[in-house]
Design an enzyme around this catalytic site. Structure first.
Site, PDB file in Angstrom:
ATOM      1  N   LYS A  48       0.789  -1.175  -0.108  1.00  0.00           N
ATOM      2  CA  LYS A  48      -0.098   0.114   0.102  1.00  0.00           C
ATOM      3  C   LYS A  48       0.922   1.198   0.036  1.00  0.00           C
ATOM      4  CE  LYS A  48      -0.033  -0.132   5.039  1.00  0.00           C
ATOM      5  NZ  LYS A  48      -0.677  -0.194   6.283  1.00  0.00           N
ATOM      6  N   TYR A 279      14.680  30.394   8.082  1.00  0.00           N
ATOM      7  CA  TYR A 279      13.413  31.257   8.699  1.00  0.00           C
ATOM      8  C   TYR A 279      13.723  31.211  10.274  1.00  0.00           C
ATOM      9  CZ  TYR A 279      10.766  30.856   4.171  1.00  0.00           C
ATOM     10  OH  TYR A 279      10.483  30.973   2.834  1.00  0.00           O
TER      11      TYR A 279
HETATM   12  C1  LIG Z   1       0.017  -1.420   6.816  1.00  0.00           C
HETATM   13  C2  LIG Z   1      -0.468  -2.567   7.158  1.00  0.00           C
HETATM   14  C3  LIG Z   1       0.197  -3.563   7.694  1.00  0.00           C
HETATM   15  C4  LIG Z   1       1.688  -3.672   7.529  1.00  0.00           C
HETATM   16  O1  LIG Z   1       2.301  -2.820   8.924  1.00  0.00           O
HETATM   17  P1  LIG Z   1       3.996  -2.474   9.108  1.00  0.00           P
HETATM   18  O2  LIG Z   1       3.782  -2.246  10.780  1.00  0.00           O
HETATM   19  O3  LIG Z   1       4.332  -1.733   8.263  1.00  0.00           O
HETATM   20  O4  LIG Z   1       4.370  -4.028   9.097  1.00  0.00           O
HETATM   21  C5  LIG Z   1      -0.234  -4.815   8.098  1.00  0.00           C
HETATM   22  N1  LIG Z   1      -1.714  -4.955   8.001  1.00  0.00           N
HETATM   23  C6  LIG Z   1      -2.362  -3.787   7.794  1.00  0.00           C
HETATM   24  C7  LIG Z   1      -3.903  -4.088   7.736  1.00  0.00           C
HETATM   25  C8  LIG Z   1      -1.949  -2.687   7.539  1.00  0.00           C
HETATM   26  O5  LIG Z   1      -2.795  -1.817   6.898  1.00  0.00           O
END
Ligand SMILES: *Cc1c(COP(=O)(O)O)cnc(C)c1O
Length: 388
Positions: A48, A279
């Site tokens: 994702k 800044y």
């Molecule tokens: C993003 C996600 C993961 C992975 O999480 P990490 O902590 O990056 O390993 C696992 N399960 C779901 C449902 C997620 O949305």
């Protein structure tokens, strides 16, 4: 993994653009293999959010080639894109954000994309989409076991499981999975972990009491996969660890950072003691100093919260960021060293002395996931060439 084009240049390779990010896909493949060995069960590689900034399609191809059994994304659009990508058509994909009235849900079901279902309304929508598609919607029923975010609340588990069983009997859905997500997996010994594991067992009982026997039960993110065998069940869902960062470093796993971010010095000037920098003049030079300007800023994902704290690797050593990180640029303390424009700057690297996403997270008070997913669109991802 020699068939993947590796588009990296050495630190002193003379960059043509002002900045770039490069990935070594062999390291991603290595991490997939390493985590699969640790887990000992099949893996859903979480790609994702553009594979945490690494490029979703190429990362998914590498992960699948290296042995990931499934791919996990959030949106239907991400899942659709994976489904349309050469080489990935047959890899199971799960997506779990959709509105009850989501347009195109039947097409998504027809394309064989698995849906994570977190509410009775989503269950009904998935079943209706299955009917429209003429093929059952493959769903993974999610129970909220204590994250208090997505997932069916405990008082509705029985209702949801029974409704899913009814839709399965009618041919509208296939309950392919039962799953949940952990809130505190990176805090070893946190009482929420034991509570959520117990709740997940109760959820699974509710699912089987309804007569359902899902293909896969899954709970573990990276931290849980690495630290707690009891969370692994039939499938693990690592994200950040795939990209080389271990959220539970007290449990060592052989992981290698995949992405490197480099820029170059745009200009250098000698400024007198007493000069206020950037800044707000949050840094005042104590002595005459060579100050280098680097053309990346918070619009590129370089966290503003790391102002006056971060370090970059420049001309043979780590050097400190001076003053505020701006939208497009920041300055670096080069002392009396004769640094020249064009000198390479490593912001995130895999070398011994290079800062990495864990360092930036510490400087900015966040987590490496936030740093990596924040890398801005202006930074060219050279590895996408030839891979998608
Ligand atoms: C993003 C996600 C993961 C992975 O999480 P990490 O902590 O990056 O390993 C696992 N399960 C779901 C449902 C997620 O949305």
């Amino acid at each position: 993994m020699d068939n993947y084009r590796i588009l990296t240049e050495p630190v002193n390779g003379g960059m043509s653009g002002l900045a770039k990010a490069s990935a070594d896909w062999r390291r991603l493949a290595h991490n997939v293999e390493s985590l699969a060995r640790t887990a000992g069960v099949p893996m859903m590689a979480m790609v994702k959010a553009d594979a945490y900034g690494h490029g979703m399609v190429p990362a998914a191809r590498v992960a699948a080639e290296a042995g990931a059994d499934r791919l996990g994304v959030v949106t239907l659009k991400e899942a659709w894109q994976l489904r349309q990508s050469a080489g990935l058509e047959a890899v199971p994909v799960m997506a779990f954000f959709f509105a009850p009235e989501q347009p195109g849900l039947a097409e998504v079901v027809g394309a064989g994309i698995d849906l994570g279902v977190s509410s009775l309304a989503q269950l009904e929508a998935a079943a209706a989409a299955g009917d429209r598609a003429g093929t059952p919607a493959r769903i993974h029923l999610k129970g909220d076991t204590g994250m208090s975010r997505g997932g069916v609340a405990e008082h509705e588990w029985e209702l949801a499981a029974e409704a899913a069983a009814k839709h399965q009997a009618a041919g509208s859905v296939v309950v392919a999975g039962a799953w949940s997500h952990l809130a505190c997996a990176d805090e070893i010994g946190h009482p929420a972990n034991a509570a959520q594991k117990a709740a997940f067992e109760r959820f699974l009982s509710a699912v089987s009491a309804a007569g359902l026997a899902p293909e896969v039960r899954h709970l573990a993110n990276s931290a849980a996969l690495i630290s707690d065998p009891e969370t692994r069940y039939d499938l693990v869902r690592p994200g950040i660890a795939l990209y080389g960062y271990n959220p539970v470093p007290q449990f060592p796993v052989d992981l290698q950072p995949v992405v490197e971010v480099r820029s170059q010095v745009m200009s250098v000037k000698r400024l007198p003691a007493g000069s206020g920098i950037s800044y707000g003049h949050t840094h005042i030079l104590e002595r005459d100093t060579n100050v280098a300007l680097v053309p990346l800023g918070y619009a590129d994902g370089i966290p503003r919260a790391a102002s006056n704290k971060a370090e970059v690797y420049l001309a043979g050593k780590r050097r400190r960021v001076l003053g505020r990180i701006c939208m497009d640029q920041f300055t670096v303390d080069c002392g009396d060293d004769p640094v020249k424009p064009g000198e390479p700057v490593v912001l995130i690297g895999a070398g011994e002395q290079h800062p990495d996403a864990d360092d930036w997270a510490a400087w900015a008070g966040t987590i490496p996931n936030d740093v990596l997913t924040g890398l801005g669109a202006r930074i060219p991802r050279l590895w996408n060439r030839g891979l998608d």
